[in-house]
Design a protein around this motif. Structure first.
Motif, PDB file in Angstrom:
ATOM      1  N   SER A   1       0.816  -1.212   0.000  1.00  0.00           N
ATOM      2  CA  SER A   1       0.000   0.000   0.000  1.00  0.00           C
ATOM      3  C   SER A   1       0.847   1.258   0.000  1.00  0.00           C
ATOM      4  CB  SER A   1      -0.958   0.004   1.184  1.00  0.00           C
ATOM      5  OG  SER A   1      -0.253   0.053   2.397  1.00  0.00           O
ATOM      6  N   SER A   2       2.031   1.224   0.602  1.00  0.00           N
ATOM      7  CA  SER A   2       2.872   2.417   0.643  1.00  0.00           C
ATOM      8  C   SER A   2       3.382   2.799  -0.739  1.00  0.00           C
ATOM      9  CB  SER A   2       4.047   2.210   1.594  1.00  0.00           C
ATOM     10  OG  SER A   2       4.840   1.121   1.141  1.00  0.00           O
ATOM     11  N   SER A   3       3.540   1.843  -1.644  1.00  0.00           N
ATOM     12  CA  SER A   3       4.028   2.175  -2.971  1.00  0.00           C
ATOM     13  C   SER A   3       2.893   2.461  -3.944  1.00  0.00           C
ATOM     14  CB  SER A   3       4.925   1.073  -3.504  1.00  0.00           C
ATOM     15  OG  SER A   3       4.203  -0.124  -3.621  1.00  0.00           O
ATOM     16  N   GLY A   4       1.643   2.245  -3.530  1.00  0.00           N
ATOM     17  CA  GLY A   4       0.501   2.536  -4.384  1.00  0.00           C
ATOM     18  C   GLY A   4       0.165   4.008  -4.456  1.00  0.00           C
ATOM     19  N   LYS A   5       0.742   4.799  -3.549  1.00  0.00           N
ATOM     20  CA  LYS A   5       0.558   6.255  -3.507  1.00  0.00           C
ATOM     21  C   LYS A   5      -0.913   6.627  -3.363  1.00  0.00           C
ATOM     22  CE  LYS A   5       4.872   7.136  -5.757  1.00  0.00           C
ATOM     23  NZ  LYS A   5       5.645   7.345  -4.584  1.00  0.00           N
ATOM     24  N   PHE A   6      -1.508   6.154  -2.283  1.00  0.00           N
ATOM     25  CA  PHE A   6      -2.928   6.377  -2.026  1.00  0.00           C
ATOM     26  C   PHE A   6      -3.191   7.581  -1.130  1.00  0.00           C
ATOM     27  CE2 PHE A   6      -2.568   1.576  -2.325  1.00  0.00           C
ATOM     28  CZ  PHE A   6      -2.795   1.561  -3.686  1.00  0.00           C
ATOM     29  N   GLU A   7      -2.217   8.458  -0.978  1.00  0.00           N
ATOM     30  CA  GLU A   7      -2.386   9.635  -0.127  1.00  0.00           C
ATOM     31  C   GLU A   7      -3.280  10.668  -0.811  1.00  0.00           C
ATOM     32  OE1 GLU A   7       1.563   7.742   0.278  1.00  0.00           O
ATOM     33  OE2 GLU A   7       0.694   8.815  -1.411  1.00  0.00           O
ATOM     34  N   VAL A   8      -3.906  11.501   0.024  1.00  0.00           N
ATOM     35  CA  VAL A   8      -4.545  12.717  -0.472  1.00  0.00           C
ATOM     36  C   VAL A   8      -3.459  13.772  -0.482  1.00  0.00           C
ATOM     37  CG1 VAL A   8      -6.265  14.503  -0.002  1.00  0.00           C
ATOM     38  CG2 VAL A   8      -6.820  12.085   0.391  1.00  0.00           C
ATOM     39  N   ARG A   9      -3.318  14.433  -1.603  1.00  0.00           N
ATOM     40  CA  ARG A   9      -2.236  15.396  -1.770  1.00  0.00           C
ATOM     41  C   ARG A   9      -2.805  16.799  -1.869  1.00  0.00           C
ATOM     42  NH1 ARG A   9       1.576  12.345  -6.024  1.00  0.00           N
ATOM     43  NH2 ARG A   9       2.952  14.061  -5.498  1.00  0.00           N
TER      44      ARG A   9
ATOM     45  N   VAL B   1      -1.583  13.361   2.975  1.00  0.00           N
ATOM     46  CA  VAL B   1      -2.223  12.718   4.119  1.00  0.00           C
ATOM     47  C   VAL B   1      -2.497  11.268   3.745  1.00  0.00           C
ATOM     48  CG1 VAL B   1      -4.215  12.700   5.661  1.00  0.00           C
ATOM     49  CG2 VAL B   1      -3.258  14.885   4.898  1.00  0.00           C
ATOM     50  N   LYS B   2      -1.923  10.353   4.521  1.00  0.00           N
ATOM     51  CA  LYS B   2      -2.111   8.916   4.281  1.00  0.00           C
ATOM     52  C   LYS B   2      -3.397   8.452   4.957  1.00  0.00           C
ATOM     53  CE  LYS B   2       2.778   7.989   3.940  1.00  0.00           C
ATOM     54  NZ  LYS B   2       3.906   7.195   4.345  1.00  0.00           N
ATOM     55  N   GLY B   3      -3.850   7.263   4.582  1.00  0.00           N
ATOM     56  CA  GLY B   3      -5.012   6.714   5.258  1.00  0.00           C
ATOM     57  C   GLY B   3      -5.710   5.608   4.500  1.00  0.00           C
ATOM     58  N   HIS B   4      -5.576   5.561   3.186  1.00  0.00           N
ATOM     59  CA  HIS B   4      -6.273   4.537   2.401  1.00  0.00           C
ATOM     60  C   HIS B   4      -5.321   3.426   1.980  1.00  0.00           C
ATOM     61  CE1 HIS B   4     -10.247   6.342   2.061  1.00  0.00           C
ATOM     62  NE2 HIS B   4      -9.629   7.513   1.991  1.00  0.00           N
TER      63      HIS B   4
END
Length: 130
Positions: free
Chosen positions: A67-75, A88-91
């Motif tokens: 999940s960390s490499s999927g770049k699921f943060e809100v930017r 902001v991470k979370g998903h």
């Protein structure tokens, strides 16, 4: 560089890893925000000069990647200068929906992981210079 009017604006997100800001009255292109992943959702902050983007690696590839490499943060991007200012991470899957609470005290993100997350803005956020 395009001049950004006082609004209203229209923000569109694209799978070409960008989001674009347009003047909603004239549909004139104003700004572009670039990322290194598909952008599925974009929202313009009504009380700061920020644009929030969500997206991530395509869903078909998510199960084969951490999940960390999927770049699921809100930017968060500065609306005028186009610079990324926060993440902001979370998903655990692509972010497909974003909305800012009408009172501008929080935002919501919805992801392909099946969760809707409510993120309150800390008081310090409102003290940042736009």
């Amino acid at each position: 560089s395009a001049r950004v009017s006082s609004g209203p604006w229209l923000s569109l997100s694209f799978l070409d890893m960008t989001s674009r800001l347009y003047d909603a009255r004239t549909l004139k292109f104003l700004k572009e925000y670039q990322t290194e992943r598909p952008v599925n959702a974009a929202v313009i902050s009504p009380n700061t000069d920020h644009v929030l983007l969500g997206g991530g690696q395509e869903a078909a590839s998510v199960t084969t990647t951490a999940s960390s490499s999927g770049k699921f943060e809100v930017r968060f991007f500065h609306k005028i200068f186009e610079d990324e200012i926060a993440q902001v991470k979370g998903h655990f899957g692509p972010v497909n929906a974003l909305a800012i609470q009408p009172g501008c005290k929080a935002y919501a993100s919805g992801g392909e992981d099946g969760f809707v997350r409510i993120h309150p803005f800390p008081e310090a956020y409102f003290k940042l210079q736009s």
